[in-house]
Design an enzyme around this catalytic site. Structure first.
Site, PDB file in Angstrom:
ATOM      1  N   ARG A  19      -5.000 -44.478  47.358  1.00 28.97           N
ATOM      2  CA  ARG A  19      -4.147 -43.303  47.152  1.00 28.97           C
ATOM      3  C   ARG A  19      -2.978 -43.673  46.244  1.00 28.97           C
ATOM      4  O   ARG A  19      -2.149 -44.510  46.618  1.00 28.97           O
ATOM      5  CB  ARG A  19      -3.581 -42.803  48.499  1.00 28.97           C
ATOM      6  CG  ARG A  19      -4.626 -42.530  49.577  1.00 28.97           C
ATOM      7  CD  ARG A  19      -5.226 -41.154  49.507  1.00 28.97           C
ATOM      8  NE  ARG A  19      -6.456 -41.073  50.284  1.00 28.97           N
ATOM      9  CZ  ARG A  19      -6.533 -40.637  51.558  1.00 28.97           C
ATOM     10  NH1 ARG A  19      -5.453 -40.228  52.171  1.00 28.97           N
ATOM     11  NH2 ARG A  19      -7.692 -40.600  52.175  1.00 28.97           N
ATOM     12  N   ARG A  24       4.123 -45.576  57.103  1.00 31.60           N
ATOM     13  CA  ARG A  24       2.733 -45.212  57.425  1.00 31.60           C
ATOM     14  C   ARG A  24       1.858 -45.052  56.185  1.00 31.60           C
ATOM     15  O   ARG A  24       0.681 -44.701  56.308  1.00 31.60           O
ATOM     16  CB  ARG A  24       2.699 -43.948  58.292  1.00 31.60           C
ATOM     17  CG  ARG A  24       3.276 -42.729  57.670  1.00 31.60           C
ATOM     18  CD  ARG A  24       3.335 -41.505  58.564  1.00 31.60           C
ATOM     19  NE  ARG A  24       3.834 -40.411  57.757  1.00 31.60           N
ATOM     20  CZ  ARG A  24       5.115 -40.254  57.422  1.00 31.60           C
ATOM     21  NH1 ARG A  24       6.032 -41.082  57.874  1.00 31.60           N
ATOM     22  NH2 ARG A  24       5.497 -39.272  56.631  1.00 31.60           N
ATOM     23  N   GLU A  64      -0.576 -38.790  63.008  1.00 34.38           N
ATOM     24  CA  GLU A  64      -1.962 -38.537  62.639  1.00 34.38           C
ATOM     25  C   GLU A  64      -2.688 -39.842  62.333  1.00 34.38           C
ATOM     26  O   GLU A  64      -2.169 -40.696  61.633  1.00 34.38           O
ATOM     27  CB  GLU A  64      -1.974 -37.613  61.402  1.00 34.38           C
ATOM     28  CG  GLU A  64      -3.339 -37.160  60.974  1.00 34.38           C
ATOM     29  CD  GLU A  64      -3.775 -37.834  59.702  1.00 34.38           C
ATOM     30  OE1 GLU A  64      -3.010 -37.864  58.731  1.00 34.38           O
ATOM     31  OE2 GLU A  64      -4.908 -38.346  59.687  1.00 34.38           O
ATOM     32  N   SER A  77      -8.487 -37.379  60.251  1.00 34.42           N
ATOM     33  CA  SER A  77      -8.678 -36.036  59.751  1.00 34.42           C
ATOM     34  C   SER A  77     -10.176 -35.802  59.655  1.00 34.42           C
ATOM     35  O   SER A  77     -10.904 -36.707  59.224  1.00 34.42           O
ATOM     36  CB  SER A  77      -8.060 -35.911  58.358  1.00 34.42           C
ATOM     37  OG  SER A  77      -7.068 -34.933  58.354  1.00 34.42           O
ATOM     38  N   ARG A  94      -3.407 -47.661  60.888  1.00 35.43           N
ATOM     39  CA  ARG A  94      -2.593 -46.749  61.695  1.00 35.43           C
ATOM     40  C   ARG A  94      -2.970 -46.828  63.167  1.00 35.43           C
ATOM     41  O   ARG A  94      -2.104 -46.817  64.039  1.00 35.43           O
ATOM     42  CB  ARG A  94      -2.757 -45.308  61.197  1.00 35.43           C
ATOM     43  CG  ARG A  94      -2.078 -45.065  59.871  1.00 35.43           C
ATOM     44  CD  ARG A  94      -2.112 -43.595  59.508  1.00 35.43           C
ATOM     45  NE  ARG A  94      -1.390 -43.353  58.262  1.00 35.43           N
ATOM     46  CZ  ARG A  94      -1.169 -42.148  57.755  1.00 35.43           C
ATOM     47  NH1 ARG A  94      -1.621 -41.080  58.388  1.00 35.43           N
ATOM     48  NH2 ARG A  94      -0.502 -42.011  56.631  1.00 35.43           N
TER      49      ARG A  94
END
Lengths: 576, 576
Positions: free
Chosen positions: A339, A347, A496, A499, A550
């Site tokens: 990314r 995070r 989170e 997903s 995470r």
């Protein structure tokens, strides 16, 4: 004979005692210059070489003179072909009563050393993570293996040097509290230096073994200061910043807490794969290099690729779906995703390991949600039993409360709208008007996590039915309500970690949705994607992607994912 | 009642019968243009929409009229919420005697279908790779579940559509030779279309299930023609090129041979991990994004990284060594590595999965060689037992001789010089003057592989002690002979699958070697590398890297690694 002076500082064996520290190691001399300068430098070098050779000869002669009087001279020094240890190699984890009185061989790091007068030294030896033992070396008269010179040489070895030792296993007078192996000590008879450490370490083991002092992120994350407050940092060893840790990877990784985190991370990956393999999932490897920015084009790394351009995959999404179209009923993959997001938070990373799965749906997409809940519960339960020791060790450095699971094994699922309603009703006043058709912010998620913890006594829960505007074009709309999707996020301690959802499997519906999002199904990337799904009959399917780092970070309530990744990559960090 | 007309073509169940095929599917209409054109297009679209709606209504009315007379109208058609199958889901692999006479549910692809007059149809259904079964559907009078209309509709479904069926399990009169499940057949009572395939497939299953016809590489590799000669390509189904296969990934992957290769690939990875875990190796994930072209700068992908530049890792070499310096005694990793090499051959890809390991050396680097031989032998033996069925299936498409292992489990190791001597003495005349200090060419390697096979009866062997000039700067020189290194390559059928060796663990020796190779230890990438090794005492260590796809390809003697990778990347291929 047991030593009379066991190292008696009663400290936590997981945290080594403080040691000498300094800035990063000196750098080597600059490279030589061109032309004339080169010749000059060469001449200078030759002269220097000659001088050094003379020095060496003199030193050797002096050493030889001393050595002549040293009855133990073959039992220590830099390792060479002739310096051999015949005893059997032993690992500290295997040390037991049957070894008492026996001669063994051990290869280990010098974690600490302390001279006791001129004739005796105590050396803490470390092997395989956090296994430490006390070594004792005491000079004896001629005929015995240890001389005064040998004791002095051992006492002078730089910390974190790697040595091979021969020793006799003995019981100490009292347990050696400072070492993990407290019931035995090693009486050293040979010590050979295999690899020397520098005199000054960029990061000492004591500091490496403590909580990081400073994260250096733009957003340090709520509660970090509170989190770090309870941490025990001795006065003599100041905490090192996260940057210092990561700039000194070898020392950072040698700390028992780092090894424990790395072991927990491996366990998470293994538990993930184990659960899915048992359920007939097949592993595959999606490509990292792809022809087009698949999901809209934002935050994607691009690079020249021969005459063309190419992109780094932001997720294995399309390829997981191709596998389903290709007749694999259930697939999973473990690998890096990328990314190009300039987010400097605890995070985010620019490269991280994704744990992904995708599966056919028979009747309802909650089959997938159930599978994802199942694999995560398997991971949490597996950690709590298989990694108890590692978790406890991490908590001595980064204190955290036990990770709460829903009681009785039943899952906690709320719809996105129910979550928003809870926030409006019971959350902080600034969330009194949050809307059901807008995505949540990170702060909102955390506030909701706190409310859910209070209400349901769990740190693990699911938000289902995300609004259509908050999900990508491949999300399947809820057939009952087109404002929301058959898509969900999973949370740990209000953050989170996953997903996922059901995907559009019929190409005409997919193309319609792509258009409704203002995209063109014929644009590069999307075109190839639609074509694959159009090329065959592709069954209904769904899945999800889990961020490995995470899961570990929030399970242990660590201040940053950068303490979990093996070599974290952020907008500011590419090295080492 | 068993059907009277079992499908009787006596073919290999692994290779489906030929089916209709065509070029790639049609593309969707071009996107709308800007401004005035947009408005015009919109108006046109609206008109078109209205026309289509009218058409749909008329069609629906016609269908309704027909349906009114159709007593089975609820038992077939596109799946909707109301069309449900209550029977229990069954998988073909589980089909047994206890199911006879029972009603079951199955979700499967239509692999083939054939009308038998107007009242009966045979449908070959496929599930999970190569599991196929014969479905029978016969029209009966009112009150029974199947009508003439239903038979016609089923017979008209496009091949490779995905359906959900309800059926009664029966014994056929004779075994159904064309299906893997030959002892049972399914009498269909409901057939719902879940996902339609297009009328024309870009690649039919019959062609997908045959050997590729053309590799389209610059260098097709010696013996390829010979390899493909023995391959059974029926007259009715021409072989498709590798490019056609890869351009149609869903159909390429649906072929049983592709699924078998993918399963063997997973097995290789699993066997690799299993063997090392048992020997206390720890997994880790090296980064793909790195700050500098680590190994000299050739053949490396580079990309913009925020304000800086970054590179894609060509191997996890440095990071494996950092792990050893960081106190992990034995590590392994599985992940993508990247080579920007414009090589269009059957053995090169720009991205591939590396199986890497690194470990401490106690006495001699042959400990590492022994570990690598061990893990590969474990893989070969594991494949031969666990994947027998898959290997046999692949061989029906790509014939190959059994992979020969050294007899009695003893390893075949030659030094590089011994290999060259064998080539000079017994090899083709052009190799009469090969030198001991120059690296081998691929052709030389293959010639040597043939000689070793003749002499030692093995397809697996090691060449040790490569010349210094043929190895990178981090290779440990042989202490007895500085012209060669403690480094080795492993071979399968004369092709390299592994490179490895002992590394320089003392930073001053490393820097010296870097200089002797004409490089600067202070250049970006090398500097950080040297600094990590200098920052602590790093024990002696060595390792190796295995190309996953090569192991599978050469084990099965496939014509290209592109038949093994899930989504191969080459200079010419980035998609899909």
């Amino acid at each position: 004979m047991a030593s009379e002076q066991p190292n008696e500082t009663p400290t936590n064996p997981a945290i080594p005692a403080p040691s000498a520290e300094a800035g990063p190691c000196d750098e080597a001399a600059a490279p030589s210059k061109k032309g004339a300068k080169k010749a000059e430098a060469k001449a200078k070098k030759e002269a220097e070489k000659a001088r050094k050779a003379a020095e060496r000869e003199a030193a050797a002669a002096a050493t030889a003179a001393v050595a002549a009087e040293d009855h133990a001279k073959d039992n220590y020094g830099e390792i060479t072909k002739d310096k051999k240890i015949e005893a059997e190699t032993m690992h500290l984890r295997d040390l037991g009563e049957e070894y008492i009185g026996k001669s063994i061989k051990l290869r280990a790091w010098i974690q600490n050393s302390r001279m006791q007068g001129a004739k005796m030294a105590f050396v803490e030896l470390r092997e395989e993570g956090s296994w430490t033992v006390q070594g004792v070396v005491a000079a004896s008269p001629e005929g015995k293996p240890v001389s005064r010179q040998m004791v002095k040489w051992i006492g002078g070895l730089n910390l974190e040097s790697f040595v091979a030792v021969e020793a006799t296993v003995q019981k100490p007078l009292e347990p050696v509290k400072s070492c993990k192996v407290s019931g035995y000590e090693l009486h050293l008879t040979k010590v050979y230096l295999v690899a020397p450490a520098p005199e000054m370490l960029g990061l000492g083991l004591a500091a490496a073994s403590r909580a990081v002092g400073k994260l250096d992120d733009e957003e340090v994350g709520e509660g970090l200061e509170a989190k770090l407050e309870g941490v025990s940092i001795t006065e003599t060893t100041p905490a090192a910043s996260l940057a210092t840790h990561l700039n000194n990877p070898a020392m950072h990784k040698r700390a028992p807490v780092s090894q424990a985190i790395a072991d927990i991370r491996i366990a998470v990956e293994d538990l993930f794969c184990e659960y899915l393999k048992e359920r007939r999932f097949k592993k595959f490897h999606p490509p990292s290099l792809i022809a087009a920015a698949s999901e809209g084009g934002a935050n994607v790394f691009r690079l020249p690729y021969f005459e063309k351009e190419c992109f780094l995959a932001q997720s294995p999404q399309f390829y997981k779906q191709f596998e389903i179209a290709g007749g694999r009923k259930r697939v999973y993959c473990v690998g890096p995703v990328f990314r190009a997001e300039n987010s400097n938070t605890p995070r985010h990373m620019t490269e991280f390991i994704g744990l992904d799965l995708e599966m056919e749906i028979e009747e309802h997409y909650h089959e997938v949600m159930h599978m994802l809940e199942g694999v995560l519960l398997h991971i949490f339960k597996g950690l709590a039993t298989n990694c108890r020791e590692e978790i406890d060790l991490v908590r001595t450095v980064y204190p955290s409360e036990e990770f709460l699971l829903p009681e009785g094994g039943k899952e906690i699922r709320l719809t996105f709208a129910e979550g928003q309603a809870l926030l409006r009703a019971e959350g902080p006043s600034e969330y009194a008007n949050v809307r059901d058709d807008e995505d949540m912010s990170t702060a909102q998620e955390k506030a909701l996590g706190a409310l859910i913890r209070k209400k349901y006594n769990t740190d693990f829960y699911v938000l289902d039915k995300f609004p259509t505007d908050a999900r990508p074009f491949y999300a399947m709309p809820d057939p009952e309500n087109p404002e929301v999707t058959n898509a969900y996020d999973f949370f740990m301690r209000g953050q989170e970690i996953l997903s996922g959802g059901q995907r559009l499997h019929l190409s005409h519906e997919l193309e319609k949705t792509i258009r409704s999002k203002g995209l063109d199904p014929n644009q590069p990337g999307l075109k190839e994607y639609c074509e694959v799904l159009k090329s065959v009959g592709c069954p209904p399917h769904g899945g999800g992607g889990i961020g490995l780092d995470r899961v570990v970070a929030w399970y242990l309530n660590l201040p940053s994912v950068q303490l979990v990744a093996d070599y974290p990559r952020t907008p500011k960090r590419l090295s080492p």
